[in-house]
Design a protein around this motif. Sequence first.
Motif, PDB file in Angstrom:
ATOM      1  N   GLY A 582       0.792  -1.233   0.000  1.00  0.00           N
ATOM      2  CA  GLY A 582       0.000   0.000   0.000  1.00  0.00           C
ATOM      3  C   GLY A 582       0.814   1.267   0.000  1.00  0.00           C
ATOM      4  N   SER A 583       2.135   1.157   0.205  1.00  0.00           N
ATOM      5  CA  SER A 583       2.951   2.372   0.238  1.00  0.00           C
ATOM      6  C   SER A 583       3.431   2.779  -1.140  1.00  0.00           C
ATOM      7  N   GLU A 584       3.251   1.925  -2.142  1.00  0.00           N
ATOM      8  CA  GLU A 584       3.736   2.207  -3.475  1.00  0.00           C
ATOM      9  C   GLU A 584       2.606   2.592  -4.416  1.00  0.00           C
ATOM     10  N   GLY A 585       2.940   3.431  -5.385  1.00  0.00           N
ATOM     11  CA  GLY A 585       2.034   3.731  -6.473  1.00  0.00           C
ATOM     12  C   GLY A 585       2.528   3.059  -7.740  1.00  0.00           C
ATOM     13  N   VAL A 586       2.037   3.522  -8.882  1.00  0.00           N
ATOM     14  CA  VAL A 586       2.439   2.947 -10.157  1.00  0.00           C
ATOM     15  C   VAL A 586       3.940   3.069 -10.366  1.00  0.00           C
ATOM     16  N   LEU A 587       4.518   4.186  -9.925  1.00  0.00           N
ATOM     17  CA  LEU A 587       5.949   4.440 -10.142  1.00  0.00           C
ATOM     18  C   LEU A 587       6.799   4.123  -8.917  1.00  0.00           C
ATOM     19  N   GLY A 588       6.220   3.456  -7.921  1.00  0.00           N
ATOM     20  CA  GLY A 588       6.998   3.081  -6.751  1.00  0.00           C
ATOM     21  C   GLY A 588       6.655   3.924  -5.532  1.00  0.00           C
TER      22      GLY A 588
END
Length: 674
Positions: A582-588
């Motif tokens: 849950g801490s990452e988005g598409v780019l990390g």
Amino acid sequence: MPIVQFTPFSSLVQPAFWHALTDFKIDVLRLSDDSVTIHGSYATGRSVKDRESGAEIALGCNLSVGGESFSKTDRAPAHSAQVTGVFKNYNTIEEFKAADKTALFAQVTDEIWKSITVDHSTAQLNRFLLITFADLKKYKYYYWFAFPAFVAKPAWEIQGDWRAASDEFNDSFLSAIEATQLASPRAFFLVRPKTGSDEPEIAPVEEYTQFFANVAPEQRTIAFLDPSATPSNPGWPLRNLLTYLHTLHPAPSYRILCWRDSERPNGAPFKSRFGVVSQGAGEVAVQTEKPTAVGWEKNVQGKLGPRVADLAPMMDPTRLADQAVDLNLKLMRWRILPALDLEKVANTRCLLLGAGTLGCYVARTLMGWGVRKITFVDSARVSFSNPVRQPLFEFDDCLNGGKPKAACAAERLKKIFPGVNSSGHNLSIPMPGHPIPPASVEQAKKDVAALEKLMDEHDVVFLLMDSRESRWLPTVMGAAKGKVVMNAALGFDTFLVMRHGVRASLAKGDRLGCYYCNDIVAPADSLTDRTLDQMCTVTRPGLASIAASTAVELLVSLLQHPDGINAPAPPPQTQGSEPPQGSEGVLGIVPHQLRGFLAQFRNMPITGAAYDRCTGCSETVIKAYETQGFEMLLKAFNEQKFLEELTGLDKLYDEGEAALEAVGWNDDEGEDDF
């Protein structure tokens, strides 16, 4: 009797079709080579009069595709018939050349034959095939059309010759057909005389049996919208129409009306043609097997082969740039990041406070990410030391006192890419520790109002100034307005890049800090009484571009995170450990702060909580700004201790002094005891 000679379709590809194909390839197809449905259209045949001889010269029997051909809701132009086709794009020129064209052609003819024999429909009689390879870097498009038409055995013959429709029907009869076709164009239709009248009745070809149930053969007329203008050669659509009739409604002959008067000028003679066709004088054979078919279009040399459209020499360079500038970004989504939301990035409006070294590099990197709205704010002019470090300026910009930096940077962005919406504002930002003389208060008020307006019009604010205190006012405004605030600051071989926390996280107790949250002093005058090396930002030359690019990449990672501006900072990680779920988005991950150390070529992510006595983002300061406005700001600019007293930092000093005095120091003890 003469064999009927049909005028084949010729493809007419509008330039807008290639632009639409480019977008469709990049945004929808990507690496897929699946077949998709497209639309085309054709109208009645046209001719022009030769100025010297006065003879009518027939134009091409065209089937046209345009910019809306890929749209599911595409409608045919007025007075035209819409047709559907099969479109297949290949990813390489080798795949295009090696395509199994026989199998593709057979699939389309199978669909046409099924529509005749199973569906009893004319909707697919003009179905076409288009295969392409789009070389998007060179703007060359290789393509090959096929217009499948069934071969009749024996061949169709014309009784006598094709003649003017007005020889068979009177003008009022033809005018009534014309009115019907103008109101609702049909590709194929049936015509019979109305009982007890000279007026015609019209019906779809699918109603052949019922419509002609009690009509004598010599009064049964089958009509079609004829794209040919040649007097003795009907257009290509008649071939499959005759196959349809021969298969479902076999008859010794058919009365054919080639309708060519959808756009007849008032008072002009009718151009439509009429004839009776048959398959010889023998017994009518019922068609049960799918006939062979022909229909691949010839190239400009008159041979069976693909054509090529080279748009580069004729395209508007601005439009070329607009299509090419985001190509790298869109290619990311093909295989690497299918979930990347490029539109969200492109629609983000960015305000850059500072058009110096950081500002120039941030702007270039934003453009690389497809951002179209970039606004500069700066009060300085281009100096001779700037162009080598600040890539948006040139030597000529330094002459005659130098051009205003903000406007010059904005203009240079437009020269790099005309599609960017960039502007520059020559604006001084008032600062704490820099008292404003009474005569300048009104101007300062206007400057504050101008900055507030600019912040309201943008989504993201970059703080890229030289001094510490110049960042205070936009920090307060950004916190109050809920804007994304990105901060970048340089040392000699170190840099800081951070995103400010937002008030929305305050209730949860995990609000991230701002640029001032680690300080226990209010921002003060850091500009007065400085030596030359202190007046200039002295850094290693490569540091600014690294910091600027890092700031933009951090912003884009934030925009791609599902929580957006409220994205949490990742917790500390041990070497080799994975980020928590849950801490990452598409780019990390989306860190709070990044501190870079060029001497060690190392970046360190840091998370700092908001400080409740912060002079930049604490609720005390924000609420004072929201309720008192410029009056509160003026106190902060003019009164040295105002912010410290407002936030309670002065009491913190007193408590610290009291604690130090309460410590008992033993002066009699020797040095060895320490």
